[in-house]
Design an enzyme around this catalytic site. Structure first.
Site, PDB file in Angstrom:
ATOM      1  N   ARG A  79       8.811   1.033  21.720  1.00 57.50           N
ATOM      2  CA  ARG A  79       8.778  -0.434  21.584  1.00 57.50           C
ATOM      3  C   ARG A  79       8.528  -0.805  20.113  1.00 57.50           C
ATOM      4  NH1 ARG A  79      10.818  -4.190  24.276  1.00 57.50           N
ATOM      5  NH2 ARG A  79       9.785  -3.603  26.219  1.00 57.50           N
ATOM      6  N   ARG A 105      18.907   5.439  23.360  1.00 59.85           N
ATOM      7  CA  ARG A 105      17.572   5.266  22.769  1.00 59.85           C
ATOM      8  C   ARG A 105      16.497   6.119  23.452  1.00 59.85           C
ATOM      9  NH1 ARG A 105      15.155  -0.669  24.590  1.00 59.85           N
ATOM     10  NH2 ARG A 105      15.601  -0.516  26.821  1.00 59.85           N
ATOM     11  N   HIS A 175      18.692  -2.733  17.246  1.00 57.94           N
ATOM     12  CA  HIS A 175      17.781  -3.757  17.772  1.00 57.94           C
ATOM     13  C   HIS A 175      16.498  -3.849  16.930  1.00 57.94           C
ATOM     14  CE1 HIS A 175      15.200  -5.741  20.731  1.00 57.94           C
ATOM     15  NE2 HIS A 175      16.144  -5.769  21.633  1.00 57.94           N
ATOM     16  N   ASP A 218      16.052 -16.100  22.780  1.00 60.06           N
ATOM     17  CA  ASP A 218      16.850 -14.925  23.151  1.00 60.06           C
ATOM     18  C   ASP A 218      18.314 -15.358  23.061  1.00 60.06           C
ATOM     19  OD1 ASP A 218      16.573 -12.460  25.849  1.00 60.06           O
ATOM     20  OD2 ASP A 218      17.790 -12.532  24.013  1.00 60.06           O
ATOM     21  N   GLU A 277      19.205  -8.482  15.380  1.00 60.59           N
ATOM     22  CA  GLU A 277      19.902  -7.281  15.833  1.00 60.59           C
ATOM     23  C   GLU A 277      21.396  -7.321  15.485  1.00 60.59           C
ATOM     24  OE1 GLU A 277      19.015  -7.125  20.065  1.00 60.59           O
ATOM     25  OE2 GLU A 277      17.160  -8.225  19.646  1.00 60.59           O
TER      26      GLU A 277
HETATM   27  O1  TA6 Z   1      17.696  -8.195  22.403  1.00 57.72           O
HETATM   28  C1  TA6 Z   1      16.921  -9.072  23.188  1.00 57.72           C
HETATM   29  C2  TA6 Z   1      16.707  -8.436  24.565  1.00 57.72           C
HETATM   30  O2  TA6 Z   1      17.938  -8.253  25.222  1.00 57.72           O
HETATM   31  C3  TA6 Z   1      15.748  -9.317  25.346  1.00 57.72           C
HETATM   32  O3  TA6 Z   1      16.376  -9.953  26.426  1.00 57.72           O
HETATM   33  C4  TA6 Z   1      14.646  -8.343  25.785  1.00 57.72           C
HETATM   34  O4  TA6 Z   1      14.947  -7.779  27.036  1.00 57.72           O
HETATM   35  C5  TA6 Z   1      14.709  -7.322  24.647  1.00 57.72           C
HETATM   36  O5  TA6 Z   1      16.098  -7.143  24.430  1.00 57.72           O
HETATM   37  C6  TA6 Z   1      13.942  -6.040  24.878  1.00 57.72           C
HETATM   38  O6  TA6 Z   1      14.579  -5.255  25.851  1.00 57.72           O
HETATM   39  P1  TA6 Z   1      13.834  -3.886  26.308  1.00 57.72           P
HETATM   40  O7  TA6 Z   1      14.724  -3.246  27.298  1.00 57.72           O
HETATM   41  O8  TA6 Z   1      13.666  -3.059  25.047  1.00 57.72           O
HETATM   42  O9  TA6 Z   1      12.506  -4.330  26.852  1.00 57.72           O
END
Ligand code: TA6
Length: 313
Positions: A79, A105, A175, A218, A277
Site C-alpha cells: 500500500r 503487483r 499507480h 476518484d 496515476e
Molecule cells: O486508482 C484509484 C483506485 O482505483 C481507487 O478506486 C481505489 O480502489 C484505489 O485504486 C486503490 O485500489 P487498491 O486495490 O490498491 O486498494
C-alpha cells in the site's frame, strides 16, 4: 518461481548484479528489496510487484507516500509507492473473482540487469507468463520494468506479446502515491478543461480550474498532459509528473470514510497523500498484437515553488 527459473538469494543477486550504487537486501517480511543510492538520490524497489516503495532525491524529503500499515506480505499488494496495475486497471472487466488491478503487483519479478551510468542507476526487472498468469490472462508475454534513478525518477513498463494471438484490452496504471504536507493545501494542475469520469458518481465531467481536494476524489481523466503538477504549499515544492504511452490519468484521494475502510491505510492517511496515476484505463486500454510491444512510463521530478504562480503554465 521468477521468470529466469531461479529464486535468487540476496547473496546470489549481489554477486550476479554487482553495482556500486545498488544492493539487494532483506526487506520487510523476508521480501527482497533493491536499495539504489547514487549522487542523485535514493530509491527502494521490492522485487514483489517490481514495486518502488521510496524515492528521495538527494537532499530532499521523500516523494512517495507509503502506508505505515502496509502489510508487506508475500502475494499481497503493498500500500503506497508505485504499484503496477497490470494487465487490467480496477476490477476485472469479466470476472469479479479476479484480483483488483491485475496480478503484476503481487507477483515476484526477476532481476534481469542493472546499469550504473554517470547520469542514472537503472534496475531492470522482468515477468513472464506462467501457469499463475494464465489463470487470469490467456496469452504469452514478456514484461520488462525499468526503474531509473537520476535527476528524476522514471518507471517504464514495456510489454511484448510473445504469443500468436493479440493481447486485447490490456489495461494498466502506474499507480503512484505522492507524499504531501496537507491535502487541503495541495492542488493538482495541468488537467484543466479535460473531461474525466467521476467514478463516484458515474458522471462525465469537464475539469474546471485546478483540482483542490476536500472530499473523496476518484477520477479517470481522458488525457495525460505533460507535465501534471502536484503543488504542495506545506512542503513548498511541486511534484511534476510526465507520462508516455498513456492517454488517461487517474487522480485519487480516499478521504475520510474510504481511509477508514482500508485495513492497510491509516484513518488519517488521506491527509498526507494523493495519487496521480499514469494509466491505460477505460477507452485507453491497448491491444498488443503478436510480436508488438507497448510501453508506458511515468517520470517524476521535484521543483521548488520559487517563481510559481497558481495556474501559470
Ligand atoms: O486508482 C484509484 C483506485 O482505483 C481507487 O478506486 C481505489 O480502489 C484505489 O485504486 C486503490 O485500489 P487498491 O486495490 O490498491 O486498494
Amino acid at each position: 518461481m521468477v521468470d529466469d527459473g531461479m529464486e535468487n538469494s540476496i547473496e546470489e543477486l549481489n554477486s550476479r548484479f554487482p553495482g556500486s550504487s545498488l544492493r539487494f537486501v532483506q526487506g520487510k517480511n523476508g521480501l527482497v528489496c533493491c536499495r539504489i543510492s547514487n549522487a542523485f538520490g535514493k530509491a527502494n524497489v521490492y522485487l514483489q510487484g517490481a514495486h518502488v516503495v521510496s524515492y528521495c532525491p538527494h537532499g530532499k524529503d521523500e516523494v512517495l507516500w507509503m502506508s505505515p500499515e502496509s502489510m508487506f506480505e508475500p502475494g499481497r499488494a503493498i500500500r503506497g509507492g508505485i504499484p503496477i496495475c497490470w494487465p487490467w486497471f480496477g476490477p476485472h472487466p469479466g470476472d469479479n473473482r479476479f484480483p483488483q488491478h491485475g496480478f503484476a503487483r503481487t507477483c515476484p519479478w526477476a532481476v534481469r540487469a542493472v546499469l550504473d551510468t554517470d547520469h542514472s542507476t537503472e534496475l531492470f526487472l522482468g515477468l513472464l507468463d506462467d501457469e499463475h498468469s494464465r489463470r487470469f490472462l490467456d496469452g504469452r508475454f514478456d514484461a520488462r520494468y525499468r526503474v531509473s534513478v537520476g535527476s528524476e525518477l522514471t518507471v517504464e513498463l514495456s510489454v511484448t506479446n510473445t504469443g500468436t494471438d493479440p493481447l486485447r484490452s490490456v489495461g494498466c496504471a502506474l499507480h503512484s502515491y505522492f507524499a504531501i504536507g496537507d491535502v487541503t493545501k495541495a492542488y493538482v494542475e495541468g488537467l484543466e478543461d479535460i473531461e474525466f469520469l467521476d467514478k463516484l458518481s458515474g458522471q462525465k465531467v469537464t475539469q474546471s480550474g485546478r483540482i483542490a481536494i476536500s472530499d473523496e476524489v476518484d477520477r479517470v481523466y481522458s488525457a495525460a498532459p505533460d507535465p501534471i503538477r502536484l503543488i504542495d504549499n506545506v512542503k513548498e515544492r511541486m511534484i511534476l509528473v510526465s507520462s508516455q504511452g498513456s492517454q488517461s490519468t487517474v487522480v485519487w484521494n480516499p478521504w475520510i470514510e474510504k481511509s477508514k475502510r482500508m485495513t492497510d491505510f491509516p484513518d488519517d492517511g488521506y491527509q498526507s497523500m494523493t495519487c496521480i496515476e499514469t494509466a491505460n484505463a477505460l477507452k485507453d486500454v491497448r491491444t498488443i498484437q503478436p510480436g508488438d510491444t507497448h510501453v508506458i512510463a511515468q517520470t517524476i521530478r521535484l521543483a521548488d515553488l520559487s517563481g510559481y504562480e497558481p495556474g501559470k503554465k
